[in-house]
Design a protein around this motif. Structure first.
Motif, mmCIF file in Angstrom:
data_model
loop_
_atom_site.group_PDB
_atom_site.id
_atom_site.type_symbol
_atom_site.label_atom_id
_atom_site.label_comp_id
_atom_site.label_asym_id
_atom_site.label_seq_id
_atom_site.Cartn_x
_atom_site.Cartn_y
_atom_site.Cartn_z
ATOM 1 N N GLN A 126 48.997 27.941 30.013
ATOM 2 C CA GLN A 126 47.763 27.599 30.753
ATOM 3 C C GLN A 126 47.735 28.308 32.105
ATOM 4 O OE1 GLN A 126 47.678 23.333 30.992
ATOM 5 N NE2 GLN A 126 46.998 23.042 28.846
ATOM 6 N N MET A 127 48.855 28.267 32.782
ATOM 7 C CA MET A 127 48.911 28.895 34.113
ATOM 8 C C MET A 127 48.783 30.406 34.023
ATOM 9 S SD MET A 127 51.882 26.537 35.800
ATOM 10 C CE MET A 127 51.645 24.763 35.942
ATOM 11 N N GLN A 128 49.306 30.994 32.964
ATOM 12 C CA GLN A 128 49.145 32.441 32.789
ATOM 13 C C GLN A 128 47.664 32.803 32.549
ATOM 14 O OE1 GLN A 128 51.903 33.044 29.588
ATOM 15 N NE2 GLN A 128 53.589 33.683 30.965
ATOM 16 N N ALA A 129 46.954 31.915 31.785
ATOM 17 C CA ALA A 129 45.511 32.163 31.580
ATOM 18 C C ALA A 129 44.749 32.043 32.899
ATOM 19 C CB ALA A 129 44.964 31.167 30.560
ATOM 20 N N ARG A 132 45.283 35.179 34.901
ATOM 21 C CA ARG A 132 44.484 36.327 34.466
ATOM 22 C C ARG A 132 43.047 36.208 34.978
ATOM 23 N NH1 ARG A 132 47.591 35.572 29.710
ATOM 24 N NH2 ARG A 132 45.927 34.312 28.765
ATOM 25 N N ASN A 133 42.483 34.995 34.887
ATOM 26 C CA ASN A 133 41.122 34.778 35.388
ATOM 27 C C ASN A 133 41.038 35.041 36.886
ATOM 28 O OD1 ASN A 133 38.346 33.987 35.240
ATOM 29 N ND2 ASN A 133 38.894 31.916 35.937
ATOM 30 N N ALA A 134 42.024 34.576 37.641
ATOM 31 C CA ALA A 134 42.019 34.789 39.092
ATOM 32 C C ALA A 134 42.183 36.261 39.421
ATOM 33 C CB ALA A 134 43.146 33.972 39.723
ATOM 34 N N GLU A 135 42.938 36.973 38.615
ATOM 35 C CA GLU A 135 43.128 38.402 38.848
ATOM 36 C C GLU A 135 41.826 39.164 38.630
ATOM 37 O OE1 GLU A 135 45.050 41.784 39.954
ATOM 38 O OE2 GLU A 135 45.978 39.800 39.917
ATOM 39 N N LEU A 136 41.112 38.803 37.543
ATOM 40 C CA LEU A 136 39.825 39.478 37.279
ATOM 41 C C LEU A 136 38.801 39.168 38.372
ATOM 42 C CD1 LEU A 136 39.573 38.872 33.425
ATOM 43 C CD2 LEU A 136 40.097 41.015 34.590
ATOM 44 N N LYS A 141 35.497 40.951 43.095
ATOM 45 C CA LYS A 141 35.097 40.759 44.482
ATOM 46 C C LYS A 141 35.639 41.857 45.382
ATOM 47 C CE LYS A 141 34.326 35.796 44.211
ATOM 48 N NZ LYS A 141 34.680 34.463 44.695
ATOM 49 N N ALA A 142 36.745 42.404 45.020
ATOM 50 C CA ALA A 142 37.270 43.502 45.826
ATOM 51 C C ALA A 142 36.380 44.725 45.702
ATOM 52 C CB ALA A 142 38.700 43.837 45.385
ATOM 53 N N VAL A 155 36.314 37.853 49.446
ATOM 54 C CA VAL A 155 37.398 38.681 48.898
ATOM 55 C C VAL A 155 38.763 38.054 49.207
ATOM 56 C CG1 VAL A 155 38.502 40.950 48.969
ATOM 57 C CG2 VAL A 155 36.019 40.774 49.063
ATOM 58 N N ASP A 156 38.902 37.555 50.435
ATOM 59 C CA ASP A 156 40.181 36.943 50.827
ATOM 60 C C ASP A 156 40.454 35.669 50.028
ATOM 61 O OD1 ASP A 156 40.486 38.969 52.645
ATOM 62 O OD2 ASP A 156 39.698 37.817 54.349
ATOM 63 N N LEU A 157 39.409 34.869 49.767
ATOM 64 C CA LEU A 157 39.587 33.659 48.987
ATOM 65 C C LEU A 157 40.003 33.983 47.557
ATOM 66 C CD1 LEU A 157 36.592 31.466 50.238
ATOM 67 C CD2 LEU A 157 39.032 31.082 50.646
ATOM 68 N N ALA A 158 39.429 35.034 46.989
ATOM 69 C CA ALA A 158 39.783 35.433 45.630
ATOM 70 C C ALA A 158 41.238 35.915 45.562
ATOM 71 C CB ALA A 158 38.832 36.533 45.152
ATOM 72 N N ARG A 159 41.669 36.632 46.611
ATOM 73 C CA ARG A 159 43.077 37.089 46.647
ATOM 74 C C ARG A 159 44.022 35.888 46.740
ATOM 75 N NH1 ARG A 159 43.034 39.522 51.157
ATOM 76 N NH2 ARG A 159 42.415 41.585 50.436
ATOM 77 N N ALA A 160 43.703 34.909 47.565
ATOM 78 C CA ALA A 160 44.548 33.725 47.696
ATOM 79 C C ALA A 160 44.615 32.929 46.396
ATOM 80 C CB ALA A 160 44.017 32.841 48.838
ATOM 81 N N ALA A 161 43.489 32.835 45.686
ATOM 82 C CA ALA A 161 43.480 32.118 44.409
ATOM 83 C C ALA A 161 44.364 32.825 43.388
ATOM 84 C CB ALA A 161 42.059 31.994 43.901
ATOM 85 N N ARG A 162 44.317 34.173 43.423
ATOM 86 C CA ARG A 162 45.192 34.930 42.503
ATOM 87 C C ARG A 162 46.674 34.705 42.828
ATOM 88 N NH1 ARG A 162 46.166 41.101 43.509
ATOM 89 N NH2 ARG A 162 47.211 40.010 45.210
#
Length: 512
Positions: A126-129, A132-136, A141-142, A155-162
């Motif tokens: 589950q965490m790997q899925a 992957r979603n956070a990476e995409l 956003k980048a 963009v910064d929030l998306a990086r932190a979530a990843r």
């Protein structure tokens, strides 16, 4: 008429009785005189002869038999014993199962651990899925951020979530490894529920029964004791500190056990340990003796009485210890003239025999043997010259020439300090021997020279004691070298021969 005849007959009987009594008294006096004469002819000394034989010097000690290697088998885990598969005296092989502990609790722990691993693996997926979603999301956003279509904060929030999703994946992976290791530990403990023999041997003791619970909280409980090989055993002897200096590795040992009183067993000194033990102010050292028990007669735990043979001298001259303890009374011929210092004649015959015995142990070649024979012959010629009859005043100083017929060798005046005298004698003998045998020593190899020097030092430094030979009914003192002693007889060498009569004591004077 008859009365006169009767009186005459009585007088005759009285005369005959008196004559018989006189003859009996005369016979008794004659017998007593002969006994006194025979006793006087025997002399006033008890003697013994110098003999040739063997002397064995041994040290006595007690100890206990045990196996060379005894292994204590315990349990590393706690649980209830379900099976005990061996008994006392059973022979076992290495890795043979000898007992079992109830494995059910460990099997349950393994199942629980396996379930926990499966759950952790599902969480990881589950965490790997989510990762992957956070990476995409971050990639999108980048790209938009580069086009200035979204704010930089998005963009910064998306990086932190990843990054957060990546950390959760790493945590789940660590949990799986931890649970796997825990389950592996449980599997190891499950294997330990089967107790196996670590060696080939014989079961000496067994301390568990089926149904008994063992607890291995602080230390492994002892379940079995297995002797690895009873064909070879050992004895740990307690040797007194006064004797330990004579004990060396390789010396033969004989011993007996009360269980087999009619047999004598043999062993060899294998180790002299340095761990001294003090009991009631008595210091002893442990000496380990190895024993061949291939026939299986000897048993572990037997108490034995052993003798360590520290020295053995074969075909040597020996004399009773009583002869070495004898000291003549003051009025006997031990003192010099007018009560002056005592004079001792020391001849060199014994020294040549001792030197020949030393040389025989060096395995000389023909050249070396010839050099030794020449040195010995020269020494004997010098001794023969000294033994030639000279005037009684020929000697001077402490060391003089022997005088008088039959005298010879070295004449020593036994006055002054005994320790100083012995030191002077020893120094004189060392110097003389070194000088006389220098050409022979030069022919020896370095190893032979080392042996020769050690043997000569031991020979010259040997203990000397007075021995009194009976010559013409009187004790005559001669100094002899004293060697090994078995408590009854002592090895001697010097101016003495087999069959010589030596004094051991004086007879009590007959009552007059």
């Amino acid at each position: 008429m008859s009365a006169n005849r009767k009186a005459s007959s009585n007088r005759l009987y009285r005369r005959i009785g008196i004559a018989v009594a006189v003859l009996a008294l005369a016979a008794a006096a004659f017998w007593f005189w002969n006994q006194r004469k025979a006793a006087a002819a025997e002399g006033g000394y008890r003697t013994t002869q110098v003999e040739r034989g063997n002397i064995r010097v041994a040290i006595s000690a007690t100890g206990t038999l045990s196996a060379i290697s005894t292994v204590t088998v315990g349990s590393q885990i706690s649980g209830q014993v379900t099976d005990v598969l061996v008994d006392f005296n059973d022979r076992v092989k290495k890795d043979q199962i000898i007992a079992k502990i109830d494995p059910s609790s460990y099997e349950a722990q393994i199942q629980q651990g396996s379930a926990a691993i499966a759950s952790a693996q599902a969480s990881l997926r589950q965490m790997q899925a989510a990762l992957r979603n956070a990476e995409l999301d971050y990639q999108r956003k980048a790209d938009l951020g580069k086009q200035k279509l979204v704010a930089q904060s998005d963009v910064d929030l998306a990086r932190a979530a990843r990054d957060q999703a990546q950390a959760q994946v790493n945590s789940a992976q660590a949990q799986i490894r931890q649970q796997t290791a825990s389950t592996q530990t449980t599997r190891i403990n499950l294997g330990r529920t089967v107790i196996r023999s670590p060696v080939d041997g014989v079961v000496l003791t067994r301390t568990i029964e089926p149904g008994q619970t063992v607890a291995a909280s602080l230390q492994a409980p002892e379940l079995f004791k297995i002797a690895e090989d009873l064909a070879k055993m050992k004895i740990e002897l307690a040797v007194d500190e006064a004797d330990i200096g004579q004990v060396k590795v390789g010396q033969p040992v004989t011993f007996t056990a009360d269980a087999f009183a009619d047999r004598q067993f043999k062993g060899v000194v294998d180790q002299v340990r340095l761990s001294a033990t003090t009991t009631n102010n008595v210091v002893t050292y442990p000496v380990v003796v190895t024993v061949d028990n291939s026939d299986g007669t000897l048993l572990p735990g037997l108490t034995v009485n052993a003798e360590i043979e520290v020295s053995r001298r074969n075909d040597v001259l020996k004399v009773s210890n009583a002869a070495l303890r004898y000291k003549p009374t003051a009025e006997e011929g031990a003192a010099g003239p007018q009560g002056g210092p005592q004079v001792v004649q020391m001849r060199g015959g014994g020294m040549s025999e001792d030197l020949a015995r030393v040389a025989s142990g060096l395995k000389l070649n023909a050249q070396q043997q010839a050099a030794f024979d020449a040195a010995i012959q020269a020494m004997r010629e010098r001794m023969a010259a000294r033994m030639a009859p000279q005037s009684s005043g020929g000697g001077n100083g402490l060391f003089g020439r022997g005088g008088g017929p039959g005298g010879g060798g070295m004449r020593i005046v036994m006055g002054g300090s005994g320790g100083d005298l012995q030191a002077q004698i020893r120094q004189r003998m060392i110097e003389r021997t070194t000088q006389q045998f220098a050409p022979f020593r030069a022919t020896l190899s370095p190893e032979q020279q080392k042996q020769w020097d050690a043997q000569i030092a031991a020979l010259v430094g040997a203990k000397r004691a007075p021995l009194y030979k009976l010559v013409d009914g009187k004790p005559q003192m001669t100094m002899v070298r004293v060697g090994a002693s078995d408590g009854t007889s002592t090895e001697v060498s010097g101016p003495i021969q087999q069959g010589d009569e030596v004094v051991t004591g004086e007879r009590a004077a007959a009552a007059k």
